[in-house]
Design a protein around this motif. Structure first.
Motif, PDB file in Angstrom:
ATOM      1  N   PRO A 182       0.823  -1.208   0.000  1.00 14.58           N
ATOM      2  CA  PRO A 182       0.000   0.000   0.000  1.00 14.58           C
ATOM      3  C   PRO A 182       0.860   1.262   0.000  1.00 14.58           C
ATOM      4  O   PRO A 182       1.888   1.321   0.656  1.00 14.58           O
ATOM      5  N   SER A 183       0.411   2.260  -0.761  1.00 22.04           N
ATOM      6  CA  SER A 183       1.146   3.517  -0.840  1.00 22.04           C
ATOM      7  C   SER A 183       0.587   4.518   0.153  1.00 22.04           C
ATOM      8  O   SER A 183      -0.614   4.758   0.190  1.00 22.04           O
ATOM      9  N   ASN A 186      -0.003   7.912  -1.906  1.00 24.51           N
ATOM     10  CA  ASN A 186      -1.009   7.885  -2.953  1.00 24.51           C
ATOM     11  C   ASN A 186      -2.188   7.059  -2.444  1.00 24.51           C
ATOM     12  O   ASN A 186      -2.238   5.840  -2.625  1.00 24.51           O
ATOM     13  N   GLU A 187      -3.108   7.734  -1.773  1.00 26.89           N
ATOM     14  CA  GLU A 187      -4.171   7.060  -1.041  1.00 26.89           C
ATOM     15  C   GLU A 187      -4.966   6.099  -1.937  1.00 26.89           C
ATOM     16  O   GLU A 187      -5.373   6.435  -3.045  1.00 26.89           O
ATOM     17  N   GLY A 188      -5.195   4.884  -1.403  1.00 25.76           N
ATOM     18  CA  GLY A 188      -6.008   3.902  -2.116  1.00 25.76           C
ATOM     19  C   GLY A 188      -5.250   3.202  -3.239  1.00 25.76           C
ATOM     20  O   GLY A 188      -5.826   2.395  -3.957  1.00 25.76           O
ATOM     21  N   GLU A 189      -3.974   3.506  -3.375  1.00 25.27           N
ATOM     22  CA  GLU A 189      -3.201   2.882  -4.447  1.00 25.27           C
ATOM     23  C   GLU A 189      -2.119   1.968  -3.879  1.00 25.27           C
ATOM     24  O   GLU A 189      -1.722   2.086  -2.723  1.00 25.27           O
ATOM     25  N   PHE A 190      -1.677   1.049  -4.717  1.00 25.70           N
ATOM     26  CA  PHE A 190      -0.753  -0.002  -4.284  1.00 25.70           C
ATOM     27  C   PHE A 190       0.355  -0.173  -5.309  1.00 25.70           C
ATOM     28  O   PHE A 190       0.125  -0.080  -6.511  1.00 25.70           O
ATOM     29  N   TYR A 191       1.545  -0.436  -4.821  1.00 24.10           N
ATOM     30  CA  TYR A 191       2.598  -0.961  -5.666  1.00 24.10           C
ATOM     31  C   TYR A 191       2.454  -2.488  -5.680  1.00 24.10           C
ATOM     32  O   TYR A 191       1.783  -3.065  -4.825  1.00 24.10           O
TER      33      TYR A 191
END
Lengths: 582, 582
Positions: A182-183, A186-191
């Motif tokens: 989880p990033s 960058n809310e709600g985004e994932f690597y």
């Protein structure tokens, strides 16, 4: 400076020298008036001697207190030993100790620090730092380092450039499951962690770096089969302006180099077998060709009688086990039980004893005569004294079953010699494979693999028959590397995504960057990736990759030494904009 | 085989040969009856020639259609050029093309593929694969590879073993923020990506692998300052049975080796400066010592007059800017504005012009006479023609401010020469630093660093004064490496955790495995880690690490080429037992 020498280097040449050594107490033999201590470090063992006459009492007292695995520093004189040990380099000398310092004490280790230890797998993993002190583990890790250095220097000399690609990339649902990250920013985004640097190495080809390699960790969140790790190391390679033959020649050279450097063997030009042949002859796309027992196809010579088991089977195949006629009835029954285990899944096994006088005795004599059986012997290459094992059923299943039996018998009969090396290229893999679960085709290698140029039209009519420019390198029955010539134009790539069931939007959002890159002058390119863990294990004459990894995880993906994974703080979850589901 | 030669190797020696080349169209000059094409690959540029008389019309037509960055394959004869280009190796020949094949077409690139491009930072990052085709980026990546290989071979020859440590480890709240990875197989639990392999390399020392290194990716989820990356590469090293001097000597040797190999310079024994001196003389723990402008402390000679700004200051310090008396009033005003910027934060600056006749003219002539100013000149080492810049205030702040000014002036005056190398060991760092936010002490290096042996008692009474066995290697004003001698017994380690505000339970749950390992015979050990990205940049005569990373992220931690991070499927979240917070 804690030491003037290591524990692995002093010989008669140094007798009379004053030296300082440091290491671990391997053994402490206290005869009262005389004490011998085996001092160990990474490089070897050197014997220390303390005696009432020559050693000060204060030192003697400390020596008496030394336990196993204490860390000590000693100074003393190198003297010639009375009773020499010719098995080790340092066996002709010992150190008459004049000074001794305990650098650290040690609790009694939970298992013995010996080549053969009394520690079980779990205990050794929990105390892996103690396990690493043992020669076999230590030597495996050093061997891995040497192989890795050799690969790097070999490729580097051939103008390959090692380029690091990112670890924090983008999740794509194709292939195995991704580990995701989880990033916070960058809310709600994932690597996602890379399953391989596939797309990046292709972008490097578009970028003109025509010979790339990288020894790199890759990650797959799979249910762990035995001897798989969620993180593993790849020798990842890619070349531009090459066809399949160029790639095969280049990396055949690399494996030649390793076999010569580490085993002094020259295996000659690697044989090349196509996938269909490998399946037909060995029931396996990674056949161990160090030994024979090739499949004989028996349909023609076994479906003309009243034996319905065979008559109703898609395929009847057999292998000739060298010398197998010596098996007792009980041993053969055990073999039959073995193939009937759920892991193998055969319903039964027909066998034929090939007697020394040229006659045959089979478990199906009621249905087949000597002439029939003689034909089976011809098809399987059986000689007098052999045992023919025959399985039948649905083609793919029965091949897999007989392949399992072939490997089991080879293992039992010592035909898989660890210091014999039989590499094999398997080529012309199918492009696609049907997935029952999702009811669609998946890329057998990956979606970037190019179909055989002259078979592209078949994709529309008979997709299962299309072959790919894909190849595996097999060593001793293990796939040690696999690769392909890639698609390098956006139209073909987009068509492939289409065949694989991607909507244009999905293809664009996941791999748009790659298809876009192909529009700016992409060269023809292809590559290969080797599983370093397995390659090293096989070169080391072993097959368990865990023994060649410093800190492996167990089958639940846990590191039981550090106890990971583990719960994290609520605050941490908060910052990452996630919460636990339950 | 797509080519017989690369575009970087043909010279007059090959005139008359038939060759095949492949690459990208760098330039296409069409004179109608004659066309020249510059063909580029990783290795160089070779000129192709097509002319009406000697080239078949069909080939001529294709040649006319070639756009920039088309990928082509040509065959032809090597001929001597009429007008030679002596700047490049292949400048004396050209290829008279007899066959031409377009391997792939190309859209017009969004920026020019030239050494100096017209592409802005964002565009170059989005199309990084095109940026990599440009010589400066390509050469940086190849240089990085060469440095990395050199480091590996150097350490390997010194008996260091490269050992891979795990990437999926355990989260610990100490230090920077961890990136975490939810575990699918262990519900509610998380792995963390390593900020460094610190604890693992220490466990390898406990395991007897007395010389370890690893070139390894590390991860820190920090708010990104300029030129920091969330993932970065470390040369991570550790040794057992060593004291600080052994570590310094070993890695000084490595840097010597790199400077000699890549710049042919021998810099002699590295100077060693302790932390307190570095702060006093340069206001900085990573001073650039390629130039002077050392701080002069002026309290004694500036606080005896009625100038309250100085009298109320904890510290008055100045530097002498060589030749600075030539600055105009306007230039000096700009300097004053520069130090008053919020990033620097000074309230003002006093200056003294040192005239050629030995007299002084200052901005505080109302308060200080010529004799006072002469003393300032002595303390700062100012010569006639220089400008003395004086700042005052709270000790730590004013040192940081003057250090910033010193670096800015050096930069402006060309005193930071990229091909001059001035390494420096900074040693005796404080063990602890006070954190205003959490109102407690933090480990300045990390919690595993050993305090100076004779200062352990001070921990109880005056913790801020305790020094550590910690050291940094500074190169040209950049910290390129840092390390320490570690604690190697569980009592001291447990005491350290206590001083750092860990409860015994926290210490046990996070680092119990390490403290436990120390009980089974841990040797004295220490190590160092180098930031590879920065080391390579500095050795390459540059300072921007992004230019030495193939696929860097931007300041928000995004990879704008692949557009990561990105949202993931609901199913994926489900499997990982997490959900989004909002």
């Amino acid at each position: 400076m804690f030491r003037s020498h290591t524990c692995g280097e002093l010989t008669l040449d140094q007798v009379g020298k004053k030296v300082t050594l440091a290491g671990w107490v391997q053994k402490n033999r206290d005869k009262g008036f005389m004490i011998w201590v085996d001092l160990r470090d990474r490089y070897g063992i050197t014997q220390l001697i303390f005696d009432e006459e020559r050693t000060p009492k204060s030192i003697m007292d400390i020596a008496k207190s030394l336990g196993r695995e204490f860390v000590i520093q000693v100074s003393g004189d190198v003297i010639e030993r009375e009773s020499k040990n010719e098995k080790i380099l340092t066996g002709e000398i010992e150190i008459l100790v004049t000074d001794l310092k305990i650098l650290n004490s040690a609790l009694l280790p939970p298992f013995t620090i010996e080549n053969k230890t009394d520690g079980g797998e779990d205990l050794r993993m929990k105390f892996r730092y103690l396990d690493i002190r043992r020669n076999p583990v230590k030597e495996n890790l050093i061997f891995r380092h040497k192989v890795t250095m050799s690969v790097r220097n070999y490729l580097s000399e051939k103008s390959f450039v090692e380029i690091e690609t990112p670890y924090l990339i983008k999740s794509t649902p194709e292939g195995a499951r991704d580990f995701v990250v989880p990033s916070r920013m960058n809310e709600g985004e994932f690597y996602a962690l890379p399953q391989s640097p596939q797309t990046f190495k292709q972008l490097l080809m578009v970028g003109g770096m025509d010979k790339y390699f990288q020894i790199v960790k890759c990650f797959r969140d799979e249910d762990l089969r035995a001897d798989r790790q969620p993180e593993f190391t790849q020798i990842d390679c890619e070349m531009a302006f090459v066809d399949q033959e160029d790639v095969l020649n280049t990396f055949e050279g690399m494996i030649h180099h390793l076999l010569e450097e580490f085993h002094g063997v020259s295996v000659g030009k690697f044989p090349v077998m196509n996938y269909d042949d490998a399946m037909r002859r060995y029931g396996n796309d990674k056949p161990d060709i160090r030994f024979g027992m090739e499949f004989g196809e028996l349909n023609e010579v076994s479906q003309h009688r009243d034996f319905n088991v065979f008559n109703n089977s898609e395929l009847v195949i057999g292998i000739a086990v060298p010398g197998g006629n010596s098996y007792s009835r009980k041993e053969i029954d055990q073999l039959i039980d073995w193939v009937k285990r759920p892991q193998v899944g055969a319903l039964g096994m027909v066998y034929v004893r090939c007697n020394d006088d040229g006659s045959f005795k089979s478990s199906v004599d009621k249905f087949f005569d000597q002439q029939d059986l003689a034909q089976w012997a011809t098809k399987t290459g059986a000689e007098p004294g052999d045992l023919i094992c025959v399985l039948s059923g649905e083609k793919d299943k029965v091949r897999a079953q007989l392949s399992a039996l072939r490997m089991e018998l080879a293992e039992r009969n010592g035909m898989r010699k660890p210091n014999e090396f039989a590499p094999l290229w398997v080529v012309d893999f199918p492009l696609l494979e049907w997935d029952e679960e999702t009811q669609r085709y998946h890329a057998m290698h990956h979606p970037f693999t190019s179909p055989k140029h002259d078979q592209i039209d078949l994709l529309a009519t008979d997709p299962a028959s299309v072959k790919a420019n894909a190849y595996d390198l097999v060593l001793n029955g293990n796939e040690i590397g696999g690769g392909s010539i890639r698609i390098h134009d956006s139209e073909t790539q987009s068509m492939m995504f289409d065949y694989l069931g991607f909507t244009p939007e999905e293809a664009e959002s996941q791999f748009g960057f790659l298809m876009n890159a192909f529009k700016y002058g992409a060269p023809p390119h292809g590559g290969i990736a080797f599983g370093l863990d397995r390659l090293v294990a096989i070169l080391g004459g072993q097959e368990t990759i865990r023994d060649f990894i410093a800190f492996p995880k167990n089958n639940s993906g846990r590191d039981i030494m550090i106890d990971a994974p583990s719960p994290i703080d609520e605050d941490q979850l908060d910052e990452l904009h996630i919460k636990l589901k339950s």
